[in-house]
Design a protein around this motif. Sequence first.
Motif, PDB file in Angstrom:
ATOM      1  N   ASN A 155       0.816  -1.227   0.000  1.00 37.77           N
ATOM      2  CA  ASN A 155       0.000   0.000   0.000  1.00 37.77           C
ATOM      3  C   ASN A 155       0.847   1.274   0.000  1.00 37.77           C
ATOM      4  N   ASN A 156       2.159   1.112  -0.242  1.00 36.22           N
ATOM      5  CA  ASN A 156       3.071   2.257  -0.409  1.00 36.22           C
ATOM      6  C   ASN A 156       3.055   3.209   0.785  1.00 36.22           C
ATOM      7  N   ASP A 157       3.011   2.633   1.997  1.00 37.67           N
ATOM      8  CA  ASP A 157       3.044   3.483   3.189  1.00 37.67           C
ATOM      9  C   ASP A 157       4.391   3.422   3.899  1.00 37.67           C
ATOM     10  N   GLY A 158       5.362   2.732   3.287  1.00 40.48           N
ATOM     11  CA  GLY A 158       6.690   2.659   3.872  1.00 40.48           C
ATOM     12  C   GLY A 158       6.874   1.541   4.871  1.00 40.48           C
ATOM     13  N   TRP A 159       5.854   0.711   5.071  1.00 34.11           N
ATOM     14  CA  TRP A 159       5.938  -0.399   6.027  1.00 34.11           C
ATOM     15  C   TRP A 159       5.789  -1.727   5.278  1.00 34.11           C
ATOM     16  N   PRO A 160       6.567  -2.748   5.675  1.00 36.04           N
ATOM     17  CA  PRO A 160       6.522  -4.031   4.965  1.00 36.04           C
ATOM     18  C   PRO A 160       5.238  -4.810   5.257  1.00 36.04           C
ATOM     19  N   ASP A 161       4.677  -5.388   4.214  1.00 38.75           N
ATOM     20  CA  ASP A 161       3.454  -6.186   4.299  1.00 38.75           C
ATOM     21  C   ASP A 161       3.762  -7.617   3.844  1.00 38.75           C
ATOM     22  N   VAL A 162       2.758  -8.485   3.932  1.00 40.46           N
ATOM     23  CA  VAL A 162       2.912  -9.892   3.564  1.00 40.46           C
ATOM     24  C   VAL A 162       1.707 -10.321   2.732  1.00 40.46           C
ATOM     25  N   MET A 163       1.948 -11.196   1.762  1.00 38.66           N
ATOM     26  CA  MET A 163       0.891 -11.832   0.995  1.00 38.66           C
ATOM     27  C   MET A 163       1.090 -13.334   1.110  1.00 38.66           C
ATOM     28  N   CYS A 164      -0.016 -14.075   1.255  1.00 38.93           N
ATOM     29  CA  CYS A 164       0.101 -15.514   1.481  1.00 38.93           C
ATOM     30  C   CYS A 164      -0.936 -16.276   0.667  1.00 38.93           C
ATOM     31  N   LEU A 165      -0.496 -17.375   0.057  1.00 40.19           N
ATOM     32  CA  LEU A 165      -1.387 -18.324  -0.598  1.00 40.19           C
ATOM     33  C   LEU A 165      -1.738 -19.415   0.398  1.00 40.19           C
ATOM     34  N   PHE A 166      -3.037 -19.601   0.628  1.00 40.50           N
ATOM     35  CA  PHE A 166      -3.525 -20.693   1.465  1.00 40.50           C
ATOM     36  C   PHE A 166      -4.091 -21.772   0.551  1.00 40.50           C
ATOM     37  N   ASN A 172       0.509  -4.193   7.085  1.00 42.79           N
ATOM     38  CA  ASN A 172       1.109  -3.830   8.363  1.00 42.79           C
ATOM     39  C   ASN A 172       0.307  -2.703   9.022  1.00 42.79           C
ATOM     40  N   ASP A 173      -0.176  -2.943  10.250  1.00 47.10           N
ATOM     41  CA  ASP A 173      -0.952  -1.897  10.938  1.00 47.10           C
ATOM     42  C   ASP A 173      -0.078  -0.943  11.745  1.00 47.10           C
ATOM     43  N   LYS A 174       1.257  -1.129  11.651  1.00 47.18           N
ATOM     44  CA  LYS A 174       2.233  -0.262  12.314  1.00 47.18           C
ATOM     45  C   LYS A 174       2.141  -0.348  13.834  1.00 47.18           C
ATOM     46  N   LYS A 175       1.440  -1.349  14.329  1.00 47.40           N
ATOM     47  CA  LYS A 175       1.288  -1.542  15.774  1.00 47.40           C
ATOM     48  C   LYS A 175       1.711  -2.951  16.197  1.00 47.40           C
ATOM     49  N   GLY A 176       2.419  -3.622  15.319  1.00 45.37           N
ATOM     50  CA  GLY A 176       2.845  -4.978  15.624  1.00 45.37           C
ATOM     51  C   GLY A 176       1.934  -6.049  15.075  1.00 45.37           C
ATOM     52  N   GLY A 177       0.939  -5.659  14.271  1.00 46.48           N
ATOM     53  CA  GLY A 177       0.021  -6.631  13.709  1.00 46.48           C
ATOM     54  C   GLY A 177      -0.295  -6.324  12.254  1.00 46.48           C
ATOM     55  N   PHE A 178      -1.364  -6.922  11.744  1.00 51.11           N
ATOM     56  CA  PHE A 178      -1.717  -6.795  10.339  1.00 51.11           C
ATOM     57  C   PHE A 178      -3.231  -6.710  10.180  1.00 51.11           C
ATOM     58  N   THR A 179      -3.666  -6.012   9.152  1.00 48.85           N
ATOM     59  CA  THR A 179      -5.066  -6.068   8.733  1.00 48.85           C
ATOM     60  C   THR A 179      -5.153  -6.963   7.509  1.00 48.85           C
ATOM     61  N   THR A 180      -6.256  -7.677   7.386  1.00 49.01           N
ATOM     62  CA  THR A 180      -6.374  -8.749   6.406  1.00 49.01           C
ATOM     63  C   THR A 180      -7.327  -8.379   5.280  1.00 49.01           C
ATOM     64  N   ARG A 181      -6.928  -8.738   4.054  1.00 45.60           N
ATOM     65  CA  ARG A 181      -7.799  -8.554   2.901  1.00 45.60           C
ATOM     66  C   ARG A 181      -7.651  -9.742   1.960  1.00 45.60           C
ATOM     67  N   ASN A 182      -8.767 -10.348   1.595  1.00 43.93           N
ATOM     68  CA  ASN A 182      -8.742 -11.439   0.633  1.00 43.93           C
ATOM     69  C   ASN A 182      -8.706 -10.881  -0.790  1.00 43.93           C
ATOM     70  N   LEU A 183      -7.759 -11.375  -1.592  1.00 48.98           N
ATOM     71  CA  LEU A 183      -7.625 -10.922  -2.978  1.00 48.98           C
ATOM     72  C   LEU A 183      -8.285 -11.877  -3.965  1.00 48.98           C
ATOM     73  N   LEU A 184      -8.052 -13.179  -3.786  1.00 51.71           N
ATOM     74  CA  LEU A 184      -8.649 -14.196  -4.653  1.00 51.71           C
ATOM     75  C   LEU A 184      -9.107 -15.352  -3.785  1.00 51.71           C
TER      76      LEU A 184
END
Length: 521
Positions: free
Chosen positions: A308-319, A331-343
């Motif tokens: 999301n180009n906010d300067g913080w590293p994110d992760v994408m995962c295939l389940f 990255n929520d910048k608080k030690g956790g993550f917010t989740t979004r399903n892409l496919l």
Amino acid sequence: MHITSKFLSGYRFFIIFFSFAAIICYLSACQHNDTNDATQNDVADGKMLAAKYCQSCHQLPDPSLIDRESWVNGVLPAMAKKLNIKHYMGQYFADKRSALNIVEWQNIVTYYKKASPVNLTVPKPAIVPLKDWAIFSLLKPKDNLQGPVAMTTLLTFNPFDRSFYSGDAASKFYNWDKNLKPKLIQTLPSAVTGATFLKNTDSTTKAVITCIGVMAPINVAMGKVIQFNLNGNVKGGKQVTIGDSLPRSVQTVASDFNKDGLMDYVVCGFGHDNGGLYLLQQQQNHTYKKTTIRDIAGGEQLITGDFNNDGWPDVMCLFAQADEGIWMFLNDKKGGFTTRNLLHFPAVYGSSSFQLVDFNHDGKPDILYTCGDNSDFSKVLKPYHGVYIFTNQGNWNFKQTYFYHIDGCTKAIAADFDHDGDLDIATIAFFADFKYHPSAGFTYLEQTKTNQFIAHELPIQMYGRWLTMEIGDIDNDGNQDIILGNFSTPGRGLVNQKGYTPQWDKHIPVIVLKNNSHKGK
């Protein structure tokens, strides 16, 4: 009169008999109609109940996705366990712990049995694949009975020393030189399934290795993430465990997720019934705190980036287990993550790999995706197995723009192999149609126009069964070569087709498809 009386008596018997028979036929017809109506009602109820209960764990599977026998004898008995429905000798039983009663479950079974096809129809390619070497030639190591076994579980390219490494089910980790001579680097606690390389402050390199714990699909948490230094010609240094008690861990990625100057890791615990996606956050005393990002089995492949180009590293995962799909964790910048399903994909797809790559050069990453895992409860060839391109429509919304059918497709990697300015695709299929179409174990898709590809099936099926694949310029000639990992031991294991005896080479753990595209350019 006597004759007449006998005639009348017979006539009365005739009338009574046929009247009774007519009544019986009528009642039977009514009962038959009632049975048909009940079956139709059962199917309708089963469809509604499936939407209610099956979607609690994953996307609702359409009955057309697999054949009737696989539903009845494979998938449905397995799913019954998830709902605490007992299955014994072809019969189902419910008790007070069951999520639904036995009539409701039988209606679900009736729905899938009645609505599913007897057989699946596997598509044939519009253009017959070429049987040639395309732009490649074969390199293979010399037989070495003391070297790596043909049970390769990992291939990875080290960008720092520009050589590739392999791991195997015998828990060995090897480095390969440009002459395809292996050197044992480390013996690990269990089969090696992932590796990443990082630079130390003194310019040396360290390897971060993921070990699965147990290969068998069981609920055992013995996986580990281990790091050690790579020290030139000397065997690697001391192993340091940075994560353990992981449920069948398969890959680890590195980034400073909380931006405290210390390297953290995210690891996939594929598990079986239980699993998860975990953050291993490095503390100031250089220990690691494990927290759960997503508490669900099936995490198979990870990619990091600032999505999301906010300067913080994110992760994408295939389940790839039950609730299949690709999820983005911002990255929520608080030690956790917010989740979004892409496919999102049906639970029977057998998702196997994905890659972020910009196919149409519009600056937005597209998704190259494969599905083809075929070792669970429906071991039949499936028409939707193969290679997909999902084009980014903006804001991480995707539209399928390409599909090429490959039975049992395991992985795809896109790169401009032939230097013509567009992206080609290399694919492998661990569950190919080995009996009738064995050459599809490796396919090179040469892109000629946007989303138009010529398929080349290279004649390499006798050299192995390809579970892993990596690319890299191993001879420094400016071309991306393709390295294939052979998992052909123990032979018939995980072969779904009857009447087929494998002839794979069981002594060569890897081969290289040398890219010759620079010639004549």
